[in-house]
Design a protein around this motif. Structure first.
Motif, PDB file in Angstrom:
ATOM      1  N   THR A  10       0.788  -1.085  -0.036  1.00  0.00           N
ATOM      2  CA  THR A  10      -0.007  -0.072   0.065  1.00  0.00           C
ATOM      3  C   THR A  10       0.970   1.244   0.033  1.00  0.00           C
ATOM      4  OG1 THR A  10      -0.098  -0.364   2.327  1.00  0.00           O
ATOM      5  CG2 THR A  10      -2.125  -0.990   0.994  1.00  0.00           C
ATOM      6  N   SER A  12       4.475   3.653  -0.983  1.00  0.00           N
ATOM      7  CA  SER A  12       4.755   4.600  -2.542  1.00  0.00           C
ATOM      8  C   SER A  12       5.409   3.597  -3.325  1.00  0.00           C
ATOM      9  CB  SER A  12       5.452   5.686  -2.096  1.00  0.00           C
ATOM     10  OG  SER A  12       6.436   6.139  -3.244  1.00  0.00           O
ATOM     11  N   ALA A  35       0.385  -5.132   4.353  1.00  0.00           N
ATOM     12  CA  ALA A  35       0.199  -3.893   4.412  1.00  0.00           C
ATOM     13  C   ALA A  35      -0.072  -3.470   6.184  1.00  0.00           C
ATOM     14  CB  ALA A  35      -1.178  -3.353   3.995  1.00  0.00           C
ATOM     15  N   ASN A  36       0.028  -2.403   6.553  1.00  0.00           N
ATOM     16  CA  ASN A  36      -0.245  -2.267   8.008  1.00  0.00           C
ATOM     17  C   ASN A  36      -1.438  -1.985   8.592  1.00  0.00           C
ATOM     18  OD1 ASN A  36       0.782  -1.741  10.625  1.00  0.00           O
ATOM     19  ND2 ASN A  36       1.384   0.315  10.428  1.00  0.00           N
ATOM     20  N   ARG A  37      -1.859  -0.735   7.692  1.00  0.00           N
ATOM     21  CA  ARG A  37      -3.460  -0.419   8.243  1.00  0.00           C
ATOM     22  C   ARG A  37      -4.208   0.265   7.118  1.00  0.00           C
ATOM     23  NH1 ARG A  37      -3.601   3.326  12.938  1.00  0.00           N
ATOM     24  NH2 ARG A  37      -1.764   2.326  13.796  1.00  0.00           N
ATOM     25  N   ASN A  38      -3.645   0.269   6.211  1.00  0.00           N
ATOM     26  CA  ASN A  38      -4.482   0.988   4.978  1.00  0.00           C
ATOM     27  C   ASN A  38      -5.620   0.040   4.420  1.00  0.00           C
ATOM     28  OD1 ASN A  38      -5.389   2.453   2.663  1.00  0.00           O
ATOM     29  ND2 ASN A  38      -3.437   3.234   2.386  1.00  0.00           N
ATOM     30  N   SER A  57      -0.671  -5.965   9.250  1.00  0.00           N
ATOM     31  CA  SER A  57      -0.142  -6.026  10.661  1.00  0.00           C
ATOM     32  C   SER A  57      -1.108  -5.700  11.580  1.00  0.00           C
ATOM     33  CB  SER A  57       1.216  -4.910  10.512  1.00  0.00           C
ATOM     34  OG  SER A  57       1.994  -5.392   9.456  1.00  0.00           O
ATOM     35  N   ILE A  82       2.513 -11.822   8.568  1.00  0.00           N
ATOM     36  CA  ILE A  82       3.332 -11.641   7.231  1.00  0.00           C
ATOM     37  C   ILE A  82       4.358 -12.842   7.184  1.00  0.00           C
ATOM     38  CG2 ILE A  82       5.002 -10.025   6.343  1.00  0.00           C
ATOM     39  CD1 ILE A  82       3.754  -7.743   7.903  1.00  0.00           C
ATOM     40  N   ALA A  97       9.397  -3.876   0.580  1.00  0.00           N
ATOM     41  CA  ALA A  97       9.085  -2.376   0.548  1.00  0.00           C
ATOM     42  C   ALA A  97       8.408  -1.904   1.693  1.00  0.00           C
ATOM     43  CB  ALA A  97       8.358  -2.183  -0.510  1.00  0.00           C
ATOM     44  N   LYS A 122      15.612  -0.082   2.829  1.00  0.00           N
ATOM     45  CA  LYS A 122      16.842  -0.066   3.141  1.00  0.00           C
ATOM     46  C   LYS A 122      17.327  -0.279   4.347  1.00  0.00           C
ATOM     47  CE  LYS A 122      16.477   3.860   1.341  1.00  0.00           C
ATOM     48  NZ  LYS A 122      16.627   5.081   0.390  1.00  0.00           N
ATOM     49  N   LYS A 200       8.311  11.417  -5.156  1.00  0.00           N
ATOM     50  CA  LYS A 200       7.137  11.398  -4.311  1.00  0.00           C
ATOM     51  C   LYS A 200       7.427  10.087  -3.811  1.00  0.00           C
ATOM     52  CE  LYS A 200       2.905  13.603  -5.963  1.00  0.00           C
ATOM     53  NZ  LYS A 200       1.689  13.510  -6.667  1.00  0.00           N
ATOM     54  N   GLY A 202       6.914   7.939   0.627  1.00  0.00           N
ATOM     55  CA  GLY A 202       6.472   7.925   1.969  1.00  0.00           C
ATOM     56  C   GLY A 202       7.200   9.029   2.724  1.00  0.00           C
ATOM     57  N   ALA A 203       6.472   9.105   3.661  1.00  0.00           N
ATOM     58  CA  ALA A 203       6.882  10.359   4.894  1.00  0.00           C
ATOM     59  C   ALA A 203       8.326  10.214   5.241  1.00  0.00           C
ATOM     60  CB  ALA A 203       6.037  10.538   5.840  1.00  0.00           C
ATOM     61  N   MET A 263      10.346   5.814 -10.049  1.00  0.00           N
ATOM     62  CA  MET A 263      10.740   4.650  -9.356  1.00  0.00           C
ATOM     63  C   MET A 263      10.314   3.495 -10.265  1.00  0.00           C
ATOM     64  SD  MET A 263      12.655   5.125  -7.246  1.00  0.00           S
ATOM     65  CE  MET A 263      12.885   3.582  -6.631  1.00  0.00           C
TER      66      MET A 263
HETATM   67  P1  NDP Z   1       5.479   4.372   2.459  1.00  0.00           P
HETATM   68  O1  NDP Z   1       5.506   4.870   3.795  1.00  0.00           O
HETATM   69  O2  NDP Z   1       4.849   5.133   1.568  1.00  0.00           O
HETATM   70  O3  NDP Z   1       4.817   2.755   2.680  1.00  0.00           O
HETATM   71  C1  NDP Z   1       5.020   1.849   3.550  1.00  0.00           C
HETATM   72  C2  NDP Z   1       4.633   0.547   3.573  1.00  0.00           C
HETATM   73  O4  NDP Z   1       4.801  -0.247   4.620  1.00  0.00           O
HETATM   74  C3  NDP Z   1       3.018   0.423   3.416  1.00  0.00           C
HETATM   75  O5  NDP Z   1       2.376  -0.394   2.720  1.00  0.00           O
HETATM   76  C4  NDP Z   1       2.754   0.386   4.937  1.00  0.00           C
HETATM   77  O6  NDP Z   1       1.479  -0.157   5.170  1.00  0.00           O
HETATM   78  C5  NDP Z   1       3.690  -0.624   5.321  1.00  0.00           C
HETATM   79  N1  NDP Z   1       4.123  -0.567   6.771  1.00  0.00           N
HETATM   80  C6  NDP Z   1       4.315   0.626   7.694  1.00  0.00           C
HETATM   81  N2  NDP Z   1       4.582   0.329   8.735  1.00  0.00           N
HETATM   82  C7  NDP Z   1       4.536  -1.009   8.911  1.00  0.00           C
HETATM   83  C8  NDP Z   1       4.611  -2.068   9.938  1.00  0.00           C
HETATM   84  N3  NDP Z   1       4.897  -1.718  11.347  1.00  0.00           N
HETATM   85  N4  NDP Z   1       4.466  -3.381   9.632  1.00  0.00           N
HETATM   86  C9  NDP Z   1       4.153  -3.999   8.395  1.00  0.00           C
HETATM   87  N5  NDP Z   1       3.923  -2.868   7.410  1.00  0.00           N
HETATM   88  C10 NDP Z   1       4.295  -1.540   7.633  1.00  0.00           C
HETATM   89  O7  NDP Z   1       7.204   3.925   2.031  1.00  0.00           O
HETATM   90  P2  NDP Z   1       7.571   3.923   0.888  1.00  0.00           P
HETATM   91  O8  NDP Z   1       7.092   2.817  -0.012  1.00  0.00           O
HETATM   92  O9  NDP Z   1       8.020   5.459   0.446  1.00  0.00           O
HETATM   93  O10 NDP Z   1       9.211   3.382   1.269  1.00  0.00           O
HETATM   94  C11 NDP Z   1       9.123   1.881   1.472  1.00  0.00           C
HETATM   95  C12 NDP Z   1      10.678   1.397   1.668  1.00  0.00           C
HETATM   96  O11 NDP Z   1      11.411   1.848   0.311  1.00  0.00           O
HETATM   97  C13 NDP Z   1      11.342   2.330   2.771  1.00  0.00           C
HETATM   98  O12 NDP Z   1      12.282   1.649   3.424  1.00  0.00           O
HETATM   99  C14 NDP Z   1      12.052   3.447   1.844  1.00  0.00           C
HETATM  100  O13 NDP Z   1      13.370   3.864   2.359  1.00  0.00           O
HETATM  101  C15 NDP Z   1      12.462   2.548   0.736  1.00  0.00           C
HETATM  102  N6  NDP Z   1      12.614   3.424  -0.557  1.00  0.00           N
HETATM  103  C16 NDP Z   1      11.416   4.158  -0.988  1.00  0.00           C
HETATM  104  C17 NDP Z   1      11.694   4.955  -2.298  1.00  0.00           C
HETATM  105  C18 NDP Z   1      10.249   5.582  -2.710  1.00  0.00           C
HETATM  106  O14 NDP Z   1      10.667   6.061  -3.734  1.00  0.00           O
HETATM  107  N7  NDP Z   1       9.085   5.774  -1.990  1.00  0.00           N
HETATM  108  C19 NDP Z   1      12.726   5.051  -2.862  1.00  0.00           C
HETATM  109  C20 NDP Z   1      13.903   4.034  -2.602  1.00  0.00           C
HETATM  110  C21 NDP Z   1      13.812   3.171  -1.270  1.00  0.00           C
HETATM  111  P3  NDP Z   1       0.085   0.884   5.249  1.00  0.00           P
HETATM  112  O15 NDP Z   1       0.102   1.844   4.105  1.00  0.00           O
HETATM  113  O16 NDP Z   1      -1.184   0.159   5.516  1.00  0.00           O
HETATM  114  O17 NDP Z   1       0.454   1.904   6.442  1.00  0.00           O
END
Ligand code: NDP
Length: 380
Positions: A10, A12, A35-38, A57, A82, A97, A122, A200, A202-203, A263
């Protein structure tokens, strides 16, 4: 047809990955998501892709998703869910991811399966790079980077004699405050820091990009993915984000990988390697790019990059401490409990106070992770 699991579907990266799968229905089949909660987004994914299993989760979200799945997808709950999904599903590629350290155990469980792991998450590489690369060697899992910089390095090294590698040059956009004076950084709010000029995301990673900690984490990730010591990894600020990274060889030849900042390109490459899929975005037009600039990073205004090199030099579990301290400090910043300039200060104090353990045991890494987070919470 390659069977794909997306951990963090769910987010980015997860959403970009789904677009790549949707555009290539004869090559890829989505079999599992986490996913976590979305829930809203999960429901859409279930409707469109019909994966066999979805693991969620957050316990309260589980029942809602179970109802929405109408028995067509098995729904599992919690971190155990998971891990169970990873263990029970047959897959060719697992996309890692999840955001932050929550991805550590799922990444390790994925690697045990000995399949291709497309790594975006990472933080586990930063916390446990030695453990992860050793586990991959043991199981036969191949680690393919999704991070655009590491994908670029991977592509530059393709077919080259690795012993002739002189250095890796990671590029950094410089984030939204590239030209902001130090004094003004004091007043940076979460809303300002969440506006990245090029990507664009994640936070958490967006804030990491603004402090340059993201580049520090990437230096540590590169150390483990490519087996290169830190002194051979250089960072250059390149605001246009067109050159995704470079590699210099012994004969001084420099290979660079360029492309539009999207990406979906490195994601598609990690899924299709060694093949290349038709472009998911428009081509790069160098005539439209008026200039490509490169600067040294300013580690006085953005000390997080130096802190990452310092943690890597200390070795052992110190990168895990750095990562946990940063996660806690970024969370506090996003919640208004810490200022932007407090982030490096908190991380610096944590890595100067934490105990150093050897990093070849998971229990030590988990202890270091807890210690790093607790040190920051105490300091706050
Ligand atoms: P987001 O915050 O957009 O998404 C995170 C994902 O992880 C969501 O599916 C979220 O679920 C899930 N999640 C969050 N917390 C938990 C938890 N405690 N347990 C299980 N699942 C969880 O992050 P990004 O996609 O931006 O980034 C993901 C990873 O990829 C990071 O490590 C980042 O550094 C790396 N990355 C990202 C890039 C990017 O362009 N975005 C580029 C290069 C690396 P839910 O939505 O349900 O909360």
């Amino acid at each position: 047809m390659k069977k794909i699991i997306i951990l963090g579907a769910t987010g980015s990266i997860g959403r970009n990955c789904l677009e790549v799968i949707r555009a290539n229905p004869r090559r890829f089949k989505l079999v599992g998501i986490s996913a976590n909660r979305n829930i809203g987004r999960c429901e859409k994914i279930l409707g469109q892709f019909r994966p066999k299993i979805a693991a969620i989760s957050h316990p309260a979200s589980f029942m809602r998703l179970k109802k929405a799945a109408h028995g067509r997808t098995s729904i599992l709950a919690g971190e155990e869910g998971i891990l169970e999904m990873i263990e029970s599903l047959e897959a060719d590629t697992i996309v890692s991811a999840i955001a932050g350290s929550a991805g550590l155990l799922p990444t390790l469980a994925s690697i045990k399966k000995g399949v291709r792991i497309a790594i975006a998450n990472k933080e586990p590489m930063v916390m446990a790079g030695r453990l992860i690369t050793a586990a991959a060697k043991k199981s036969g899992a191949s680690l393919l980077p999704i991070d655009s910089e590491h994908s670029a390095v991977f592509q530059c090294l393709n077919g080259e004699p690795e012993k002739r590698l002189k250095k890796i040059i990671l590029t950094a956009s410089g984030g939204p405050f590239l030209n902001t004076a130090y004094k003004k950084l004091e007043k940076v709010t979460p809303a300002m820091a969440l506006k990245h000029p090029r990507w664009k995301m994640g936070a958490k990673i967006t804030i990491d990009s603004a402090t340059l900690m993201n580049k520090g984490l990437e230096v540590i990730e590169a150390r483990w993915l490519f087996g290169v010591p830190p002194e051979k990894i250089q960072v250059l600020v390149h605001p246009q984000s067109i050159v995704h990274s470079m590699v210099e060889f012994e004969d001084t030849s420099v290979m660079a990988q360029m492309g539009m900042p999207d990406m979906k390109v490195p994601i598609a490459y990690a899924l299709s390697y060694p093949d290349r899929l038709p472009a998911p975005c428009g081509s790069l037009d160098l005539l439209k790019e008026k200039k490509l600039e490169f600067f040294p990073p300013d580690t006085k205004r953005f000390p997080c990059l130096s802190l990452a090199y310092e943690a890597l030099a200390k070795g052992g579990t110190m990168p895990a401490v750095l990562n946990a301290a940063n996660e806690a400090a970024v969370e506090a910043f996003l919640e208004g409990r810490a200022g932007f300039l407090d982030i490096p200060k908190l991380v610096e104090q944590a890595i100067s106070k934490a105990s150093l353990r050897s990093d070849n045991k998971l229990e030590n890494i988990i202890k270091a992770h807890k210690e790093g987070g607790e040190l920051v919470r105490t300091l706050l």
